[in-house]
Structure formats: structure tokens, C-alpha cells
Design an enzyme around this catalytic site. Structure first.
Site, PDB file in Angstrom:
ATOM      1  N   CYS A 118      -4.492  -9.879  16.270  1.00  0.00           N
ATOM      2  CA  CYS A 118      -4.608  -9.891  14.809  1.00  0.00           C
ATOM      3  C   CYS A 118      -4.776 -11.295  14.250  1.00  0.00           C
ATOM      4  O   CYS A 118      -4.922 -11.460  13.032  1.00  0.00           O
ATOM      5  CB  CYS A 118      -3.356  -9.274  14.179  1.00  0.00           C
ATOM      6  SG  CYS A 118      -2.907  -7.649  14.793  1.00  0.00           S
ATOM      7  N   HIS A 136       1.541  -6.657  10.476  1.00  0.00           N
ATOM      8  CA  HIS A 136       0.577  -5.609  10.815  1.00  0.00           C
ATOM      9  C   HIS A 136       1.348  -4.451  11.423  1.00  0.00           C
ATOM     10  O   HIS A 136       1.990  -4.586  12.456  1.00  0.00           O
ATOM     11  CB  HIS A 136      -0.453  -6.119  11.811  1.00  0.00           C
ATOM     12  CG  HIS A 136      -1.401  -5.043  12.280  1.00  0.00           C
ATOM     13  ND1 HIS A 136      -1.964  -4.130  11.426  1.00  0.00           N
ATOM     14  CD2 HIS A 136      -1.859  -4.720  13.530  1.00  0.00           C
ATOM     15  CE1 HIS A 136      -2.738  -3.301  12.106  1.00  0.00           C
ATOM     16  NE2 HIS A 136      -2.681  -3.645  13.386  1.00  0.00           N
ATOM     17  N   GLU A 161       9.287   5.039  -8.247  1.00  0.00           N
ATOM     18  CA  GLU A 161      10.208   3.916  -8.377  1.00  0.00           C
ATOM     19  C   GLU A 161       9.897   2.782  -7.402  1.00  0.00           C
ATOM     20  O   GLU A 161       9.972   1.603  -7.750  1.00  0.00           O
ATOM     21  CB  GLU A 161      11.652   4.399  -8.165  1.00  0.00           C
ATOM     22  CG  GLU A 161      12.709   3.313  -8.258  1.00  0.00           C
ATOM     23  CD  GLU A 161      12.877   2.725  -9.654  1.00  0.00           C
ATOM     24  OE1 GLU A 161      13.522   1.677  -9.767  1.00  0.00           O
ATOM     25  OE2 GLU A 161      12.360   3.315 -10.621  1.00  0.00           O
ATOM     26  N   HIS A 211      -5.660   3.733  11.713  1.00  0.00           N
ATOM     27  CA  HIS A 211      -5.143   2.587  12.470  1.00  0.00           C
ATOM     28  C   HIS A 211      -3.779   2.139  11.952  1.00  0.00           C
ATOM     29  O   HIS A 211      -2.776   2.278  12.628  1.00  0.00           O
ATOM     30  CB  HIS A 211      -6.176   1.448  12.391  1.00  0.00           C
ATOM     31  CG  HIS A 211      -5.821   0.227  13.160  1.00  0.00           C
ATOM     32  ND1 HIS A 211      -6.754  -0.573  13.775  1.00  0.00           N
ATOM     33  CD2 HIS A 211      -4.633  -0.377  13.420  1.00  0.00           C
ATOM     34  CE1 HIS A 211      -6.162  -1.594  14.374  1.00  0.00           C
ATOM     35  NE2 HIS A 211      -4.870  -1.495  14.164  1.00  0.00           N
ATOM     36  N   SER A 426      -7.053  -3.713 -22.053  1.00  0.00           N
ATOM     37  CA  SER A 426      -6.999  -4.407 -23.340  1.00  0.00           C
ATOM     38  C   SER A 426      -6.769  -5.885 -23.101  1.00  0.00           C
ATOM     39  O   SER A 426      -6.279  -6.292 -22.041  1.00  0.00           O
ATOM     40  CB  SER A 426      -5.863  -3.833 -24.190  1.00  0.00           C
ATOM     41  OG  SER A 426      -5.654  -4.610 -25.350  1.00  0.00           O
ATOM     42  N   SER A 427      -7.102  -6.683 -24.089  1.00  0.00           N
ATOM     43  CA  SER A 427      -6.847  -8.118 -23.969  1.00  0.00           C
ATOM     44  C   SER A 427      -5.357  -8.424 -24.039  1.00  0.00           C
ATOM     45  O   SER A 427      -4.916  -9.483 -23.599  1.00  0.00           O
ATOM     46  CB  SER A 427      -7.587  -8.886 -25.067  1.00  0.00           C
ATOM     47  OG  SER A 427      -7.201  -8.411 -26.337  1.00  0.00           O
ATOM     48  N   LYS A 460     -12.152 -10.660 -21.771  1.00  0.00           N
ATOM     49  CA  LYS A 460     -13.105  -9.856 -22.546  1.00  0.00           C
ATOM     50  C   LYS A 460     -13.850 -10.783 -23.494  1.00  0.00           C
ATOM     51  O   LYS A 460     -13.459 -10.999 -24.630  1.00  0.00           O
ATOM     52  CB  LYS A 460     -12.356  -8.763 -23.294  1.00  0.00           C
ATOM     53  CG  LYS A 460     -11.658  -7.785 -22.365  1.00  0.00           C
ATOM     54  CD  LYS A 460     -10.743  -6.845 -23.103  1.00  0.00           C
ATOM     55  CE  LYS A 460     -11.496  -5.842 -23.920  1.00  0.00           C
ATOM     56  NZ  LYS A 460     -10.624  -4.844 -24.523  1.00  0.00           N
TER      57      LYS A 460
END
Length: 502
Positions: A118, A136, A161, A211, A426-427, A460
Site C-alpha cells: 500500500c 488500510h 450519530e 476489497h 447556500s453562501s 458563488k
């Protein structure tokens, strides 16, 4: 352990490679990290995450005097029974991934030492995500959850939760984990993992179909905590699916079969009140994305109630919470934004914030800049984050109650019952969005919402938002609301005056 020809030195806080004895590699910090990996792998084995020599873990050697990107890396070996690993089995790597120290070979039947397969994927997580540890896992839950629907490229779950244990997420958020396809050899997943991280910058995990999963955090504690939460959520999703329930909807109601209504995306956005919908071949879900101002909520509520409340209380808020870590983070973001504004001459009214000034001096400068930003209606994360924290106090004290149009609650309930997922973009900060929909004149509406998006996924800036939505491949419907600005003639978009028309 084999001697290393090159080991790192710290010069002015930067790691340099020099020639020394292996004494540095046998330092307390390195030994401590090796022992920790051995201990964690034994725990992970009993959880079923690293059985059959599969799975792996890597941790950076924490040293406050060295930047995280320059710290040494300890990595578990490949092909070794993880529950029987010893400290001396570990590899030590430089910050760029070159091997500095490797274990000595053991007699038969032990395999020749080999660093984790890995390793290339671990290095990408370190490089791209500023990780302090990567896990992993081959846990069964992480494998099966990718097999429920082989066409989906994402795992989604909300209103659980344990989502709160995932970095940057809360109970009302939708957790999204990208899924990449498996390959015959681990290293061949590197590019797919890289692309997934780029496409999902908020994620702290990537699933590999059939996997397992890669999970990272800024420390081993964060990575371990999140790994436990991810596996819990995967197990919950599998069991909900077995019961015929949908984990990706707020109420976890019955899964809706494909009957011609699935496969549609939707969006409502902008002060003009834009709703957009689009048929998609690639997805089997139906959703609507709503903006707030002029869409679910009168513009006047934002301009006449929320903005004034923030403007009038910013000084008091900063004074009372100045020493708190949350407020210091807000201040640092604002300082960076103001500096950028001053350098680029972006906004009138911007004043320098003293770097070494006293508390009163700093607050006075911050208040002046915040007032200028609000007046200019800036859609920037630094302002929105601070406003959200100020509004939180207002809602907690019942000094603010948010307003939504009368047709909004009924429409949200109807869409929810039909299995249509509703999101907010939303901003305003995600915190502000949750506060607004959790404290409305119609009560708490968050149970109908799957997730919230703010300027951290992109500011935005496009003034012609309906056109921008259309160019992104969405069909657009503009919502006509009292107080919205006039539309240009021949705008070419469908319009509605109520969500009941949708």
C-alpha cells in the site's frame, strides 16, 4: 535492523538528509511509533480488518520541531501476520517515501521482508491530505457495502450519530465516500485514489470495491477513530439494506425501487430563486438542491434580521469568546481575507488588522472589516463562518427565529415521503444553514434534509446563477417570490410561484 546510509537532520525546522549512524532511527520517537503500529495491528486483527496478512497501517513519527510534511514515516510490512508483528518488523521511510531502515530477514517459514504494497497509496494520502496516519482495512463491512449496488460510485449515509466521528461532519450531514474499482495489484490503485481525493476534497476515506478502504487522519488517533466510525456506519448501512431501508435518507424509510421517478437531479438556487432539474443516466437517485435567499426564505429575513444581528453583535461576540480556539480560527481566516483584499484593492472600507496589536485594537479592526464585508454582501467563507457562530448564540437565546415561505414545509415533507433527497447549497455556512432550518416558524425542518453545502465547496460568484446552473447540465426553474429582483425579459427559464407547483 539494517544500517541506514542516509537519515534526516533538522536544520532551521527543515529536514535535511545527512550521513549518520542508525542512532537516530533507533530514537525513542521512532521506537514508540513502531510499538504503536504493532499494538494497533493486533487490535485491528481482532476486529477483522487485517486478517490473512491483509490490510496495513502507517504513522508519521510525531515531533513538534519538524513540520508534518517533513516527518519520518513508519510503515508496516507486507505479507506478515499482523497480530504477530514485532516492532523490529517495521520499515522507516523518509518524507519522500524512500526506505531509510528495513527489518532483517527471518528464517523459514517467514517471508523475505517487503514494505507494504500500500506504500504508494499511503504516500498520496500524506502528500495530498496532510495526513498524520493512514489505515488500510479489509474489514468485511467495507467490502460488502461496495457490493450492494455495483453501479454506484459513492457510498452515502445521513442522520446517524456516528457520522459525528468523521472529520468535518455532523449528525445532519450526508457522509459521502467515493468508491474506486479494484485492481489485481495494490499499487495500480494509486492513480484512482489520487483522482478520488481530487474529486472529493472533503473526504477522509476512499472505498475500493470488493476489497476494503483507505482511511486517514491528521494523527493516528484521528485515523483510528474515523476507521471505527466508518466501519460502524458501513455495518449499519448493510443491515438497513437487509431490512429494505434506505440509509441515505433522513428517516431511513423504505428503499424506493426504480419506477421512472428515480434518476432525476434537481437544484434551487440564487436570490432570484432558481430551481433546476436534470435527468441523468449515471445516477439512480432523485434529488433537489435548494438555495435559501429568495427560494425557501424571504430575502428580507436575511437582509433585515440576520445581517443586522451579526453586524450589531460582532464586537460583543469577539469580546466574550476572544480566547476560544473557534474564535481564533475565525480571526485568522478574516486576517488572511483582509490582507488579500488590501493587496488587491477588492473592497472599500477594508482596514489592516494589526498582527501584534492588543485585543481591543484587533477587535476594532475586525468589526470595521466585518461591517464593510456585510455591506458589500461578500460571499466568502471567513465572513460566513463568523456570522454562523454569532447567529448560533442568537438562536440559542431565542433572539432569532428563522422564516420560511408557507409552502416550504409541506413541499419538503412531500418530497421526503417520495424518497426525493433534498440538499441545501447556500453562501451561508453549513452551521448557519442547520441553525436556520432547525429553528423555523414551522419548527425543525432538518429531518427532511440530507445535507448542506456552503462556500467551502466553491464560492458563488456567478451573478447569472440560472445560466450557470444550466451550463452545468441542469434544467432550471426559477422561483418567483415576494421581494425577489425582477427577471430580465426573454430569460428563457420556467418559473413557479410555489414549491407546490414542482
Amino acid at each position: 535492523m539494517a544500517a541506514a546510509s542516509a537519515v534526516p537532520l533538522v536544520i532551521n525546522g527543515v529536514v535535511k538528509m545527512g550521513t549518520q549512524s542508525q542512532a537516530y532511527l533507533e530514537s525513542h520517537k521512532v521506537k514508540e511509533t513502531k510499538a504503536l503500529i504493532s499494538e494497533l495491528c493486533r487490535q485491528f486483527y481482532h476486529l477483522g480488518w487485517v486478517s490473512g496478512t491483509g490490510g496495513s497501517i502507517t504513522i508519521k513519527v510525531h515531533d513538534d520541531s519538524i513540520p508534518k510534511s517533513q516527518q519520518l514515516i513508519v510503515m508496516s510490512p507486507s505479507g506478515v501476520q499482523k497480530e504477530r508483528m514485532m516492532d523490529e518488523d517495521m520499515y522507516v521511510l523518509s518524507p519522500n517515501g524512500s526506505v531509510l531502515s528495513e527489518p532483517l530477514a527471518k528464517p523459514w517459514p517467514h517471508k523475505t521482508p517487503k514494505c507494504s504494497d500500500c506504500a504508494p497509496l499511503f504516500m498520496r494520502a500524506y502528500e495530498m491530505c496532510n495526513a498524520g496516519a493512514v489505515i488500510h482495512s479489509h474489514g468485511m463491512e467495507s467490502c460488502l457495502v461496495t457490493m450492494i449496488n455495483p453501479l454506484l460510485k459513492e457510498f452515502r449515509i445521513t442522520h446517524m450519530e456516528m457520522i459525528k466521528g468523521i472529520q468535518g461532519h455532523g449528525y445532519y450531514d450526508e457522509l459521502v465516500v467515493p468508491i474506486i474499482e479494484n485492481t489485481a495489484h495494490e499499487r495500480e490503485l494509486t492513480e484512482s485514489l489520487t483522482e478520488a481525493i481530487k474529486a472529493y476534497p472533503k473526504t477522509t476515506a476512499v472505498l475500493v470495491r470488493n476489497h476494503g478502504i483507505y482511511i486517514w487522519g491528521d494523527s493516528w488517533i484521528s485515523a483510528k477513530t474515523q476507521a471505527e466510525c466508518y466501519h460502524y456506519l458501513f455495518d449499519a448501512a448493510i443491515k438497513l439494506h437487509q431490512l429494505g431501508l434506505d440509509c441515505s435518507t433522513p428517516s431511513h424509510g423504505p428503499i424506493h425501487s426504480s419506477n421512472g421517478i428515480l434518476g432525476q437531479n434537481g437544484k434551487v438556487s440564487a436570490k432570484a430563486g432558481i430551481l433546476s432539474s436534470n435527468n441523468s443516466i449515471e445516477t439512480s437517485r432523485r434529488c433537489i438542491v435548494l438555495d435559501i435567499e429568495g427560494t425557501t426564505t424571504p430575502i428580507s429575513f436575511v437582509t433585515d434580521v440576520l445581517f443586522p444581528y451579526a453586524r450589531e453583535n460582532v464586537g460583543k461576540h469577539l469580546e466574550l469568546t476572544y480566547e476560544e480556539a473557534e474564535t481564533q480560527d475565525d480571526i485568522n481566516l478574516l486576517k488572511a481575507q483582509v490582507q488579500e483584499d488590501l493587496e488587491n484593492g477588492i473592497i472599500a472600507g477594508a482596514v489592516p488588522i494589526p498582527s501584534n496589536g492588543g485585543k481591543e485594537e484587533v477587535i476594532a479592526a475586525l468589526v470595521a472589516n466585518v461591517e464593510a464585508m456585510i455591506k458589500a454582501d461578500r460571499k466568502i467563507t471567513s465572513l460566513k463562518q463568523l456570522q454562523g457562530h454569532i447567529w448560533r448564540t442568537g438562536f440559542q437565546r431565542n433572539e432569532i427565529e428563522s422564516v420560511v415561505f408557507d409552502d416550504v414545509p409541506e413541499a419538503l415533507e412531500k418530497w421526503h415521503a417520495l424518497g426525493i433527497k433534498v440538499y441545501i447549497y447556500s453562501s451561508g455556512s453549513r452551521l448557519a444553514q442547520r441553525l436556520l432550518f432547525g429553528n423555523t416558524n414551522y419548527g425543525d425542518l432538518r429531518k427532511y434534509l440530507c445535507g448542506f453545502f456552503d462556500t467551502t465547496v466553491g464560492n458563488k460568484k456567478e451573478s447569472k446563477k440560472a445560466t450557470a446552473a444550466k451550463s452545468a447540465g441542469l434544467g432550471v426553474i426559477i422561483s418567483i417570490r415576494p421581494g425577489n429582483g425582477p427577471l430580465p425579459e426573454n430569460h428563457g427559464f420556467k418559473t413557479v410561484k410555489s414549491f407546490s407547483e414542482i
